[in-house]
Design a protein around this motif. Structure first.
Motif, mmCIF file in Angstrom:
data_model
loop_
_atom_site.group_PDB
_atom_site.id
_atom_site.type_symbol
_atom_site.label_atom_id
_atom_site.label_comp_id
_atom_site.label_asym_id
_atom_site.label_seq_id
_atom_site.Cartn_x
_atom_site.Cartn_y
_atom_site.Cartn_z
ATOM 1 N N GLY A 31 0.800 -1.208 0.000
ATOM 2 C CA GLY A 31 0.000 0.000 0.000
ATOM 3 C C GLY A 31 0.838 1.266 0.000
ATOM 4 O O GLY A 31 0.388 2.330 0.414
ATOM 5 N N LEU A 32 2.082 1.176 -0.469
ATOM 6 C CA LEU A 32 2.989 2.323 -0.475
ATOM 7 C C LEU A 32 3.188 2.831 -1.902
ATOM 8 O O LEU A 32 3.075 2.063 -2.853
ATOM 9 N N THR A 45 10.740 9.446 1.797
ATOM 10 C CA THR A 45 11.143 8.046 1.781
ATOM 11 C C THR A 45 11.305 7.474 3.183
ATOM 12 O O THR A 45 10.840 6.382 3.469
ATOM 13 N N ASN A 46 11.975 8.192 4.092
ATOM 14 C CA ASN A 46 12.198 7.661 5.440
ATOM 15 C C ASN A 46 10.886 7.422 6.158
ATOM 16 O O ASN A 46 10.703 6.393 6.798
ATOM 17 N N LEU A 50 9.532 3.804 7.456
ATOM 18 C CA LEU A 50 9.163 3.563 8.849
ATOM 19 C C LEU A 50 7.742 3.025 8.926
ATOM 20 O O LEU A 50 7.449 2.114 9.708
ATOM 21 N N GLY A 51 6.854 3.572 8.110
ATOM 22 C CA GLY A 51 5.486 3.074 8.060
ATOM 23 C C GLY A 51 5.431 1.627 7.585
ATOM 24 O O GLY A 51 4.643 0.822 8.093
ATOM 25 N N ALA A 52 6.283 1.288 6.636
ATOM 26 C CA ALA A 52 6.321 -0.098 6.149
ATOM 27 C C ALA A 52 6.810 -1.039 7.238
ATOM 28 O O ALA A 52 6.263 -2.130 7.419
#
Length: 168
Positions: A31-32, A45-46, A50-52
């Motif tokens: 979902g990214l 990106t960071n 982190l969300g991933a």
């Protein structure tokens, strides 16, 4: 609102291969956004990574509960991936919770819970008790996890979402 394969078709064109063979192939499944397509998000990106990690960690907590703790026959405690302890039952004492919480704390944050700020065990105990109470009140027999198991999964996910998790 697109399925991951539809996103890949748009990204690669209708005639491109649809194999998950590179990191970019997994972005849509998580979902990214794909930065090759969505260039304005390059500076994020960071935050996206982190969300991933949080999303993958949450899935790991659920899977570990179902396959390590709840498996039939049960997996030996020393062979469990995350929940390397037995449940505490209804009468879980503060010391019993702290001992089990320490296992998760060491796993996800890399150091003993006793070295953390003094209220961390108490805060996660309140999270555990609150989750267990809400789950029990919401007709738990309809769900795949018991109230206690849901409480431990919530504690696990709380540690995955803790700011220190990304340092470890």
């Amino acid at each position: 609102g697109l399925a991951p394969l539809e996103v890949q078709k748009r990204a690669r064109g209708a005639d491109g291969p649809l194999l998950f063979d590179a990191w970019n192939d997994y972005l849509s499944a998580l979902g990214l956004p794909d930065h090759r397509i969505d260039l304005p998000r390059g500076s994020q990106t960071n935050a996206i990574m982190l969300g991933a990690f949080e999303r993958l960690g949450s899935a790991l907590c659920d899977r570990a509960m179902e396959h390590d703790w709840k498996s039939a026959p049960p997996v030996a405690v020393d062979r469990r991936l995350i929940f390397a302890f037995d449940g505490g039952g209804e009468a879980l004492s503060t010391a019993g919770f702290a001992e089990r919480f320490d296992v998760l704390h060491r796993t996800f944050l890399g150091y003993p819970a006793r070295l953390a700020p003094t209220d961390r065990v108490a805060r996660f105990r309140r999270l555990f008790d609150g989750t267990r109470a809400r789950h029990a009140a919401a007709n738990a027999p309809k769900t795949r996890l018991s109230p206690e198991e849901t409480g431990w999964v919530t504690v696990c996910e709380g540690l995955v979402r803790h700011p220190e998790f990304h340092f470890y």
